[in-house]
Design a protein around this motif. Structure first.
Motif, PDB file in Angstrom:
ATOM      1  N   HIS A   1       0.874  -1.169   0.000  1.00  7.97           N
ATOM      2  CA  HIS A   1       0.000   0.000   0.000  1.00  7.97           C
ATOM      3  C   HIS A   1       0.915   1.225   0.000  1.00  7.97           C
ATOM      4  O   HIS A   1       1.255   1.755   1.060  1.00  7.97           O
TER       5      HIS A   1
ATOM      6  N   ARG B   1       2.971   4.661  -0.018  1.00  6.61           N
ATOM      7  CA  ARG B   1       2.781   5.991   0.550  1.00  6.61           C
ATOM      8  C   ARG B   1       2.902   7.030  -0.567  1.00  6.61           C
ATOM      9  O   ARG B   1       3.406   6.729  -1.648  1.00  6.61           O
TER      10      ARG B   1
ATOM     11  N   VAL C   1      -2.673  13.055  16.167  1.00  7.16           N
ATOM     12  CA  VAL C   1      -3.251  11.781  16.590  1.00  7.16           C
ATOM     13  C   VAL C   1      -3.836  11.982  17.990  1.00  7.16           C
ATOM     14  O   VAL C   1      -3.083  12.122  18.965  1.00  7.16           O
TER      15      VAL C   1
ATOM     16  N   THR D   1       5.706   5.595  14.858  1.00  8.16           N
ATOM     17  CA  THR D   1       5.021   4.305  14.821  1.00  8.16           C
ATOM     18  C   THR D   1       4.219   4.090  16.097  1.00  8.16           C
ATOM     19  O   THR D   1       3.112   3.541  16.072  1.00  8.16           O
TER      20      THR D   1
ATOM     21  N   ARG E   1       1.035   6.083  15.806  1.00  8.73           N
ATOM     22  CA  ARG E   1       0.082   5.405  14.913  1.00  8.73           C
ATOM     23  C   ARG E   1      -0.505   4.165  15.561  1.00  8.73           C
ATOM     24  O   ARG E   1      -1.670   3.827  15.342  1.00  8.73           O
ATOM     25  N   SER E   2       0.294   3.476  16.379  1.00  2.00           N
ATOM     26  CA  SER E   2      -0.227   2.275  17.043  1.00  2.00           C
ATOM     27  C   SER E   2      -1.320   2.621  18.038  1.00  2.00           C
ATOM     28  O   SER E   2      -2.277   1.858  18.211  1.00  2.00           O
TER      29      SER E   2
ATOM     30  N   ALA F   1      -3.451   4.828  17.625  1.00  4.40           N
ATOM     31  CA  ALA F   1      -4.647   5.103  16.821  1.00  4.40           C
ATOM     32  C   ALA F   1      -5.114   3.882  16.046  1.00  4.40           C
ATOM     33  O   ALA F   1      -6.025   3.982  15.219  1.00  4.40           O
ATOM     34  N   GLY F   2      -4.493   2.730  16.324  1.00  6.73           N
ATOM     35  CA  GLY F   2      -4.894   1.497  15.646  1.00  6.73           C
ATOM     36  C   GLY F   2      -4.368   1.370  14.245  1.00  6.73           C
ATOM     37  O   GLY F   2      -4.832   0.531  13.467  1.00  6.73           O
ATOM     38  N   GLN F   3      -3.336   2.166  13.881  1.00  5.67           N
ATOM     39  CA  GLN F   3      -2.801   2.145  12.528  1.00  5.67           C
ATOM     40  C   GLN F   3      -1.493   1.380  12.412  1.00  5.67           C
ATOM     41  O   GLN F   3      -0.884   1.336  11.347  1.00  5.67           O
ATOM     42  N   ALA F   4      -1.043   0.780  13.500  1.00  3.72           N
ATOM     43  CA  ALA F   4       0.161  -0.059  13.516  1.00  3.72           C
ATOM     44  C   ALA F   4      -0.003  -1.046  14.659  1.00  3.72           C
ATOM     45  O   ALA F   4      -0.728  -0.771  15.627  1.00  3.72           O
TER      46      ALA F   4
END
Length: 354
Positions: A68, A70, A188, A321, A324-325, A327-330
């Protein structure tokens, strides 16, 4: 054109990642005869996708953006293509560039092929030489400093990379740039508010002790044990890999990066070279500086400043990272591990600054 019977894709290889038939057709047009008969994925694929291919009678490696991509992924690969092409003929250990494709109609993204390097990655596992011989581990580890000194010695203008970066004011830009980057994580909601120690203290120290910039040169940008391959037969660096952050700036930042990520067995969060460090026998950081100095004419009197800057920058980068984690993105376990590493880098940098 040769048939494509050998390019049947493994079950795990999505056509969206690499269409082997389209790759084969493109390769044949580039003068690569035959077909792909073996495909092995290298690494976890969370960043760029890296595949080892058996192309006719050659072992090649394909590198392309993540599954995916960037927004800047294609530009990143274009930079790698340019750098690896330019390094041909230098004494910097690197994978030999074979061919690159900027036409996104072929695979949907920019990609390139390089020669496969027979080497051991200190962050993944080591072969017999390094398993059994502490002296070999020590000599190969010292060569990681020598290899980056060779890169710093390259005349970037002579090899056509004079416009790769903006060396003027390179050091002065670092602190404000990375403070702004850290502040961007406040977008975030789950992260909002700095969670890293010593940031303001180190920013002030870096500004107050800014050295005179070393003469401009090539900077790898992410130089550590996990980004080298060691020769399995001779204790030396066989290749430096992952050139996506390469720029023209102050090369001593690479030495600082190597030092701040170095596993020293003193209880720090091990970030790179875990299997290497577990075997023991690695040199201390001052030995790395001495090895660099033997291969360089640069003034290393401010090496601690560059190490602090490297720790400051690296901690902020990998903290992204963690944000992002939250926020559930990692993956949460990855985010927490990198947060601990970021804190350890800053704790170490703070001891140097004091």
């Amino acid at each position: 054109m040769p048939g494509v019977r050998a390019t049947i894709q493994p079950d795990w290889l999505s056509r969206d990642v690499v269409d082997l038939e389209a790759l084969t057709r493109w390769g044949n047009r580039q003068g690569l005869p035959g077909t792909v008969s073996e495909v092995t994925r290298i690494g976890g694929g969370t960043q760029n996708v890296v595949l080892r291919l058996r192309w006719d009678d050659r072992d090649l490696v394909l590198r392309r953006p993540p599954e995916h991509p960037r927004p800047g992924s294609d530009r990143t690969l274009l930079r790698e293509i340019r750098v690896l092409s330019a390094l041909a003929g230098t004494d910097v250990p690197h994978p030999a560039f074979v061919a690159g494709c900027t036409d996104t109609d072929v695979l949907g993204v920019v990609f390139y092929l390089m020669e496969a390097v027979d080497g051991d990655n200190p962050g993944e596992g080591l072969g017999e030489l390094y398993q059994r011989d502490a002296g070999a581990r020590h000599r190969a580890a010292l060569d990681t400093a020598t290899a980056i000194a060779r890169l710093a010695a390259v005349d970037h203008t002579a090899i056509g990379l004079e416009d790769l970066g903006r060396p003027e004011g390179f050091l002065e830009r670092q602190v404000p740039r990375w403070l702004d980057h850290l502040a961007s994580y406040d977008a975030v909601p789950e992260y909002r508010g700095t969670r890293l120690p010593h940031v303001d203290e180190l920013a002030d120290w870096l500004r107050a002790h800014l050295p005179e910039q070393s003469r401009p040169g090539l900077v790898h940008g992410d130089y550590h044990l996990n980004n080298v391959l060691l020769d399995p037969a001779t204790p030396r660096v066989a290749a430096v890999v992952d050139w996506e952050m390469c720029t023209v700036g102050d090369p001593l930042l690479d030495l600082g990066w190597l030092l701040v990520t170095w596993p020293d067995g003193h209880g720090e969060e091990t970030m790179t070279g875990g299997p290497f460090a577990e075997l023991g026998g690695l040199p201390e950081r001052d030995e790395l500086v001495e090895a660099y100095a033997r291969g360089s004419d640069r003034d290393l009197s401010a090496v601690e400043w560059y190490t602090v800057l490297a720790g400051f920058k690296l901690a902020i980068v990998i903290e992204g990272t963690y944000a992002r984690s939250l926020a559930g993105q990692a993956p949460p376990e990855v985010g927490l591990r990198l947060h601990r590493s970021a804190v350890a880098r800053l704790e170490y940098a703070a001891t140097l600054a004091r």
